[in-house]
Write a protein that holds these residues in place. Structure first.
Motif, PDB file in Angstrom:
ATOM      1  N   ALA A  15       0.707  -1.216  -0.191  1.00 45.43           N
ATOM      2  CA  ALA A  15       0.012   0.053   0.116  1.00 45.43           C
ATOM      3  C   ALA A  15       0.956   1.353  -0.106  1.00 45.43           C
ATOM      4  N   GLU A  18       2.182   1.672  -3.388  1.00 43.00           N
ATOM      5  CA  GLU A  18       1.273   2.157  -4.369  1.00 43.00           C
ATOM      6  C   GLU A  18       0.975   3.504  -4.144  1.00 43.00           C
ATOM      7  N   ALA A  19       0.981   4.326  -2.931  1.00 45.03           N
ATOM      8  CA  ALA A  19       0.995   5.612  -2.525  1.00 45.03           C
ATOM      9  C   ALA A  19       1.918   6.290  -2.935  1.00 45.03           C
ATOM     10  N   GLN A  22       1.589   7.207  -6.575  1.00 47.05           N
ATOM     11  CA  GLN A  22       0.586   7.792  -7.020  1.00 47.05           C
ATOM     12  C   GLN A  22       0.783   9.210  -6.582  1.00 47.05           C
ATOM     13  N   THR A  32      -3.941   7.184   6.112  1.00 46.63           N
ATOM     14  CA  THR A  32      -4.508   7.179   4.553  1.00 46.63           C
ATOM     15  C   THR A  32      -4.371   5.733   4.581  1.00 46.63           C
ATOM     16  N   LEU A  33      -3.276   5.003   4.659  1.00 44.61           N
ATOM     17  CA  LEU A  33      -2.903   3.587   4.453  1.00 44.61           C
ATOM     18  C   LEU A  33      -3.983   2.752   5.172  1.00 44.61           C
ATOM     19  N   GLU A  36      -7.086   2.804   3.431  1.00 40.79           N
ATOM     20  CA  GLU A  36      -7.363   1.922   2.344  1.00 40.79           C
ATOM     21  C   GLU A  36      -7.366   0.586   2.418  1.00 40.79           C
ATOM     22  N   LEU A  37      -6.464   0.204   3.742  1.00 42.54           N
ATOM     23  CA  LEU A  37      -6.505  -1.222   3.927  1.00 42.54           C
ATOM     24  C   LEU A  37      -7.660  -1.692   4.843  1.00 42.54           C
TER      25      LEU A  37
END
Length: 186
Positions: A15, A18-19, A22, A32-33, A36-37
């Motif tokens: 994750a 990926e962040a 991006q 944030t992670l 998202e998880l």
């Protein structure tokens, strides 16, 4: 009540990568992670001492996957050096890996420790290219030139915004790569 399994460490790292791809290193935020998880951030601290530890492990994972594993596998497979260069490029610069690689390169402009790691990784990649080109070329200047051009092509192809009359961008990049891999003088 059964125990709820913890989110694996690897999912946090994935994750984070990926962040990073991006939005750069500033986008790698524990809160944030976790969102998202679909977990709380408390599980994060069971694996990492803090955000800096996650960032370091993300770089470790990037280096392992995009360089060490690829080059070890290519060396184990053996075969024609030009084909080894092709295979290394195909495995190292997949779309997913390339996005992360570009993000690490951008990050390196602002963080000296990331820049040092990138230099080490790039030197390892260049040494591989020199070794492979050196298997079928003898002129040290030509080996260095072709290694540099092949590496620049692999990294820079996504930055080009140019038309290639009669060819797609992918076809033109492939043609350039094949030209560099010719034996003898190009």
């Amino acid at each position: 009540m059964p125990a709820v399994p913890r989110t694996p460490r690897a999912r946090w790292i994935e994750a984070g990568l990926e962040a990073l791809a991006q939005g750069g290193p500033d986008a790698v935020r524990v809160e944030t992670l976790a969102a998202e998880l679909g977990v709380t951030k408390g599980g994060f601290y069971g694996y990492f001492d803090g955000r800096a530890a996650l960032l370091a492990e993300m770089l470790d994972e990037w280096e392992r996957r995009c360089t060490k594993e690829v080059l070890d596998r290519i060396d184990a497979e053996g075969g024609d050096p030009a084909d080894a260069i092709r295979r290394a490029g195909q495995r190292t610069f997949t779309e997913d890996f390339h996005r992360i690689d570009l993000a690490v390169r951008a990050w390196a402009h602002h963080d000296p420790s990331v820049a040092a790691r990138l230099r080490r990784v790039d030197n390892e990649r260049m040494e591989f290219l020199r070794r492979m080109f050196g298997a079928f070329l003898t002129d040290p200047d030509e080996i260095e030139a072709r290694s540099t051009l092949a590496f620049a092509l692999a990294i820079g192809r996504h930055f080009m915004a140019v038309d290639h009359p009669g060819r797609t961008h992918r076809e033109a990049v492939h043609l350039a790569g094949e030209y560099l891999l010719r034996s003898g003088r190009a």
